[in-house]
Design a protein around this motif. Structure first.
Motif, short mmCIF file in Angstrom:
data_model
loop_
_atom_site.label_atom_id
_atom_site.label_comp_id
_atom_site.label_asym_id
_atom_site.label_seq_id
_atom_site.Cartn_x
_atom_site.Cartn_y
_atom_site.Cartn_z
N ARG A 102 -10.21 19.52 7.60
CA ARG A 102 -10.78 19.97 6.33
C ARG A 102 -9.74 19.92 5.20
N ILE A 103 -8.48 20.27 5.49
CA ILE A 103 -7.46 20.20 4.44
C ILE A 103 -7.12 18.74 4.15
N ILE A 104 -7.16 17.89 5.15
CA ILE A 104 -6.94 16.45 4.93
C ILE A 104 -8.05 15.89 4.04
N ILE A 105 -9.28 16.26 4.32
CA ILE A 105 -10.42 15.81 3.49
C ILE A 105 -10.27 16.32 2.07
N SER A 106 -9.97 17.60 1.92
CA SER A 106 -9.86 18.16 0.57
C SER A 106 -8.69 17.55 -0.20
N CYS B 237 0.85 -1.21 0.00
CA CYS B 237 0.00 0.00 0.00
C CYS B 237 0.88 1.25 0.00
N ASN B 238 0.49 2.22 -0.82
CA ASN B 238 1.13 3.53 -0.76
C ASN B 238 0.46 4.33 0.35
N LEU B 239 1.26 4.86 1.25
CA LEU B 239 0.73 5.61 2.38
C LEU B 239 1.20 7.05 2.31
N TYR B 240 0.30 7.96 2.66
CA TYR B 240 0.57 9.39 2.59
C TYR B 240 0.11 10.05 3.88
N SER C 26 10.82 8.67 10.55
CA SER C 26 10.08 7.41 10.66
C SER C 26 9.14 7.23 9.47
N CYS C 27 8.52 8.33 9.04
CA CYS C 27 7.66 8.25 7.85
C CYS C 27 8.48 7.79 6.65
N SER C 28 9.62 8.42 6.46
CA SER C 28 10.49 8.05 5.34
C SER C 28 10.92 6.58 5.43
N ALA C 29 11.33 6.16 6.62
CA ALA C 29 11.80 4.79 6.82
C ALA C 29 10.69 3.77 6.56
N ASN C 30 9.44 4.19 6.75
CA ASN C 30 8.30 3.29 6.57
C ASN C 30 7.55 3.55 5.27
N ASN C 31 8.21 4.26 4.34
CA ASN C 31 7.62 4.55 3.02
C ASN C 31 6.28 5.27 3.11
N ILE C 32 6.19 6.17 4.06
CA ILE C 32 5.02 7.04 4.16
C ILE C 32 5.43 8.39 3.59
N PHE C 33 4.76 8.80 2.54
CA PHE C 33 5.11 10.05 1.85
C PHE C 33 4.38 11.22 2.50
N ILE C 34 5.12 12.27 2.79
CA ILE C 34 4.53 13.47 3.37
C ILE C 34 4.11 14.38 2.23
N LEU C 35 2.80 14.66 2.18
CA LEU C 35 2.23 15.46 1.10
C LEU C 35 2.21 16.93 1.44
N SER D 107 -0.10 19.01 6.85
CA SER D 107 -0.97 19.70 7.81
C SER D 107 -1.06 18.95 9.14
N SER D 108 -0.83 17.64 9.12
CA SER D 108 -0.81 16.88 10.37
C SER D 108 0.39 17.29 11.22
#
Length: 115
Positions: free
Chosen positions: A86-90, A21-24, A54-63, A28-29
């Motif tokens: 609201r920005i996460i939803i959009s 799975c690609n995770l993002y 940790s995000c990088s190490a776990n292949n979680i892309f920061i948008l 804003s978080s």
């Protein structure tokens, strides 16, 4: 770095642990975490740099926040008042992503919620 969060649903945990799975994660978080920490409302055992690593190490892309997501945000009905949510939803709407959240207010929008 990963907290063993027992409040995650089985489905959410399966997705987060599935290496296919690609995770993002929205920048804003990180912004919300920073504000809550500065107000003394959130204490973490790690720094933002460690969280980002940790995000990088776990292949979680920061948008980043995209202009296209802001265009959706300005037309989003105020069914949820939290500006970060609201920005996460959009962003999820803009990118066509599923959104992992237990926030029931997210169901008021036409976004695919996984929980």
């Amino acid at each position: 770095m990963q907290d063993d969060n027992h409040s995650l649903s089985t489905k959410a945990r399966e997705i987060l642990e599935d290496s296919s799975c690609n995770l993002y994660l929205s920048i804003s978080s990180f912004w919300e975490i920073t504000i809550k920490q500065s107000l003394g409302k959130l204490k973490l055992e790690y720094t933002l740099d460690e969280l980002s690593g940790s995000c990088s190490a776990n292949n979680i892309f920061i948008l980043p926040v995209q202009i296209s997501a802001l265009n959706i945000l300005k037309t989003l009905p105020f069914l949820h008042r939290d500006p970060f949510d609201r920005i996460i939803i959009s962003t999820a709407l803009d990118m066509g992503f599923n959104l992992i959240s237990k926030d029931t207010k997210f169901h008021n929008y036409e976004v695919n919620i996984v929980w």
